[in-house]
Design a protein around this motif. Structure first.
Motif, PDB file in Angstrom:
ATOM      1  N   GLY A   1       0.628  -1.244   0.001  1.00 27.37           N
ATOM      2  CA  GLY A   1      -0.129   0.266   0.151  1.00 27.37           C
ATOM      3  C   GLY A   1       0.851   1.241   0.113  1.00 27.37           C
ATOM      4  O   GLY A   1       2.091   1.252   0.497  1.00 27.37           O
TER       5      GLY A   1
ATOM      6  N   ASN B   1       0.318   3.382   1.706  1.00 27.31           N
ATOM      7  CA  ASN B   1       0.748   3.666   3.465  1.00 27.31           C
ATOM      8  C   ASN B   1       2.121   3.316   3.761  1.00 27.31           C
ATOM      9  O   ASN B   1       2.692   3.908   4.642  1.00 27.31           O
ATOM     10  CB  ASN B   1      -0.341   2.924   4.249  1.00 27.31           C
TER      11      ASN B   1
ATOM     12  N   TYR C   1       0.496  10.636   7.073  1.00 27.27           N
ATOM     13  CA  TYR C   1       1.904  11.487   7.180  1.00 27.27           C
ATOM     14  C   TYR C   1       2.018  11.874   8.516  1.00 27.27           C
ATOM     15  O   TYR C   1       3.098  11.748   9.008  1.00 27.27           O
ATOM     16  CB  TYR C   1       1.705  12.502   6.228  1.00 27.27           C
TER      17      TYR C   1
ATOM     18  N   CYS D   1      -1.148  16.643  -1.118  1.00 26.72           N
ATOM     19  CA  CYS D   1      -1.923  15.651  -1.369  1.00 26.72           C
ATOM     20  C   CYS D   1      -2.664  16.230  -2.628  1.00 26.72           C
ATOM     21  O   CYS D   1      -3.436  17.166  -2.370  1.00 26.72           O
ATOM     22  CB  CYS D   1      -2.855  15.142  -0.225  1.00 26.72           C
TER      23      CYS D   1
ATOM     24  N   ASP E   1       1.127  13.326  -3.177  1.00 29.71           N
ATOM     25  CA  ASP E   1       0.578  12.034  -2.996  1.00 29.71           C
ATOM     26  C   ASP E   1      -0.487  12.245  -3.914  1.00 29.71           C
ATOM     27  O   ASP E   1      -1.530  12.864  -3.942  1.00 29.71           O
ATOM     28  CB  ASP E   1      -0.051  11.972  -1.706  1.00 29.71           C
TER      29      ASP E   1
ATOM     30  N   ALA F   1      -2.566   9.727  -4.888  1.00 29.68           N
ATOM     31  CA  ALA F   1      -3.575   8.635  -4.737  1.00 29.68           C
ATOM     32  C   ALA F   1      -4.967   8.463  -5.578  1.00 29.68           C
ATOM     33  O   ALA F   1      -5.315   7.356  -6.052  1.00 29.68           O
ATOM     34  CB  ALA F   1      -3.991   8.106  -3.281  1.00 29.68           C
ATOM     35  N   TYR F   2      -5.522   9.620  -5.980  1.00 27.14           N
ATOM     36  CA  TYR F   2      -6.533   9.701  -6.830  1.00 27.14           C
ATOM     37  C   TYR F   2      -6.535  10.265  -8.264  1.00 27.14           C
ATOM     38  O   TYR F   2      -6.981  10.981  -8.792  1.00 27.14           O
ATOM     39  CB  TYR F   2      -7.704  10.637  -6.168  1.00 27.14           C
TER      40      TYR F   2
ATOM     41  N   THR G   1      -1.256   4.646  -5.843  1.00 29.46           N
ATOM     42  CA  THR G   1      -1.813   3.327  -5.182  1.00 29.46           C
ATOM     43  C   THR G   1      -2.617   2.621  -6.109  1.00 29.46           C
ATOM     44  O   THR G   1      -3.164   3.151  -7.149  1.00 29.46           O
ATOM     45  CB  THR G   1      -2.556   3.804  -4.167  1.00 29.46           C
TER      46      THR G   1
ATOM     47  N   SER H   1      -5.182   0.749  -4.851  1.00 32.27           N
ATOM     48  CA  SER H   1      -6.219   0.715  -3.733  1.00 32.27           C
ATOM     49  C   SER H   1      -7.557   1.353  -4.714  1.00 32.27           C
ATOM     50  O   SER H   1      -8.655   0.794  -4.493  1.00 32.27           O
ATOM     51  CB  SER H   1      -6.021   1.041  -2.416  1.00 32.27           C
TER      52      SER H   1
ATOM     53  N   ILE I   1      -1.326  -2.653  -2.233  1.00 33.44           N
ATOM     54  CA  ILE I   1      -0.055  -2.499  -2.980  1.00 33.44           C
ATOM     55  C   ILE I   1      -0.047  -1.084  -3.618  1.00 33.44           C
ATOM     56  O   ILE I   1      -1.152  -0.542  -4.083  1.00 33.44           O
ATOM     57  CB  ILE I   1      -0.127  -3.431  -4.177  1.00 33.44           C
TER      58      ILE I   1
HETATM   59  C1  LIG Z   1      -6.095   5.624   0.317  1.00 27.81           C
HETATM   60  C2  LIG Z   1      -5.065   6.691   0.117  1.00 27.81           C
HETATM   61  C3  LIG Z   1      -3.710   6.374   0.419  1.00 27.81           C
HETATM   62  C4  LIG Z   1      -3.239   4.982   0.634  1.00 27.81           C
HETATM   63  O1  LIG Z   1      -3.630   3.823  -0.160  1.00 27.81           O
HETATM   64  P1  LIG Z   1      -2.972   2.723   0.256  1.00 27.81           P
HETATM   65  O2  LIG Z   1      -4.330   1.704   0.081  1.00 27.81           O
HETATM   66  O3  LIG Z   1      -2.371   2.144   1.319  1.00 27.81           O
HETATM   67  O4  LIG Z   1      -2.089   2.285  -1.123  1.00 27.81           O
HETATM   68  C5  LIG Z   1      -2.515   7.515   0.217  1.00 27.81           C
HETATM   69  N1  LIG Z   1      -3.211   8.495  -0.026  1.00 27.81           N
HETATM   70  C6  LIG Z   1      -4.401   9.079   0.012  1.00 27.81           C
HETATM   71  C7  LIG Z   1      -4.754  10.446  -0.120  1.00 27.81           C
HETATM   72  C8  LIG Z   1      -5.413   7.938   0.122  1.00 27.81           C
HETATM   73  O5  LIG Z   1      -6.405   8.249   0.120  1.00 27.81           O
END
Ligand SMILES: *Cc1c(COP(=O)(O)O)cnc(C)c1O
Length: 395
Positions: A97, A99, A126, A166, A197, A199-200, A227, A229, A239
């Motif tokens: 992840g 994370n 963080y 982010c 970051d 992630a989205y 990510t 996820s 992952i």
């Molecule tokens: C969901 C998320 C992550 C982490 O996702 P993992 O499931 O650990 O890969 C990281 N940053 C943000 C902003 C998220 O919303």
């Protein structure tokens, strides 16, 4: 035998830190709240599930291979990422992840007395990792619900090692466009690590949204998180990865534990990366969901913040923890925002139409119910205040 003297054994910054309590398994929650189905709108999961090719990999996984260690550094996945983004495989680190890669970066750069800088209302991990590792997390208030570049720059001092941005921000959905991000990076002038970051990022269709990985050429102090996820719907396999300058990543790699990413996750992620059609389908679902939900929230007179990403924040005329329990009783699970420092807000994942319809119905009932109770309370002038339980921020 004496009990271990925890006050001596445990560092002060760990004693001070409150553990995150994850929510209970769905089955327990259904029992607890007396509902027979539970719609998960709390974790920004993709209701379409993983891309078909990744599903096929998961279905066909040969059980005996569970006995064999995975590639310790996600060899083939990093090759694939390198090819896709035009970088070298060694510019990537894959983690359990995103994370996990947060912990790698903080461990690689921070030592006693150092700090990190980020926003006060953003992804909380963080801040948590910094604090339970004994480093100060300097939190800069959002400005107009977005990351405040001037505010971040002001809080940076000579002990600041990392700035976390982010983009787009969880939970507000705001983003910095390419010009704004470049100006910020120009002013940092390479002197700190800047984590972006993303992630989205796969959900964002705005033309001026920056691609962090493309910016790595110009800014070697930049580290980008992604990510599998969210868009790729592999959250349960855990992952994610980071990308950065080769020398910077070679430093970060020292603090990573190898073998933390399981073989199924590596192979499913590799297959998922091929599927652009999955991204198109997910974006269409999220777009339609946002249009539907905005209309309905307008109708209910509930203020909301609908930005980028597959989530929306809604402001309620009651405490978010109370609303959480009432929604749970109706089989709808949302994320309370008190832990994100947004009291009276909930964050809702843009899921399939049916789930959003159930959410709207439940909200409507709660508001109606509340209107009636307020009237009764006013008549009897009773204190109807309900105790709110503790709640916890999270992804
Ligand atoms: C969901 C998320 C992550 C982490 O996702 P993992 O499931 O650990 O890969 C990281 N940053 C943000 C902003 C998220 O919303």
């Amino acid at each position: 035998m004496t009990f271990p003297p925890l006050d001596q054994l445990v560092p002060e910054y760990v004693r001070r830190f409150e553990a995150y309590i994850p929510s209970k398994p769905d089955e327990e929650l259904r029992r607890l709240y007396g509902c027979d189905r539970l719609l998960r709108l709390n974790n920004n999961e993709n209701p379409l599930g993983p891309p078909p090719e990744a599903q096929e990999i998961i279905r066909r996984f040969p059980p005996p291979r569970a006995a064999v260690y995975p590639s310790g550094d996600a060899y083939y996945l990093r090759e694939k990422l390198a090819e896709k983004f035009g970088l070298q495989p060694d510019q990537f680190i894959v983690g359990n992840g995103a994370n996990e890669v947060i912990t790698f970066v903080i461990k690689a750069f921070c030592q006693e007395g150092d700090n990190i800088v980020t926003a006060d209302k953003t992804f909380a991990v963080y801040e948590w990792v910094a604090e339970f590792s004994g480093f100060e997390a300097r939190l800069v208030p959002l400005r107009d619900f977005g990351f405040d570049d001037e505010g971040l720059l002001e809080r940076i001092d000579e002990r600041t090692k990392i700035v976390f941005v982010c983009n787009p921000n969880n939970p507000t959905g705001t983003y910095w466009n390419e010009g704004r991000l470049r100006r910020f990076l120009d002013r940092i002038d390479g002197r700190r690590i800047v984590v972006l970051d993303e992630a989205y990022c796969e959900f964002v269709e705005k033309k001026d949204f920056p691609d962090g990985i493309r910016l790595l050429r110009d800014y070697p102090n930049l580290v980008v998180f992604r990510t599998f996820s969210k868009m790729y719907a592999l959250a349960g396999l855990r992952i994610g990865y980071l990308a950065g300058d080769l020398e910077v990543v070679n430093v970060i790699r020292r603090t990573g534990v190898v073998y933390s990413v399981n073989v199924l996750a590596q192979e499913a992620a590799l297959a998922a990366l091929n599927d652009d059609e999955h991204i198109r389908r997910t974006r269409a679902l999220v777009g339609a969901g946002k249009a539907f939900l905005s209309r309905e929230l307008d109708r209910l007179g509930l203020p909301y913040i609908c930005g980028e990403g597959n989530f929306v924040m809604i402001r309620l005329p009651l405490s978010d923890t109370l609303a959480y329990r009432k929604l749970m009783a109706r089989g709808v699970m949302v994320r309370t925002m008190t832990g994100f420092r947004f009291p009276n807000y909930i964050r809702v994942t843009i899921s399939a139409r049916e789930a959003l319809e159930a959410l709207v119905r439940a909200l409507e009932e709660i508001l109606k119910d509340r209107g009636q109770r307020t009237e009764i309370r006013d008549q009897k002038s009773e204190d109807g205040g309900q105790r709110t339980e503790g709640c916890h921020p999270g992804g």
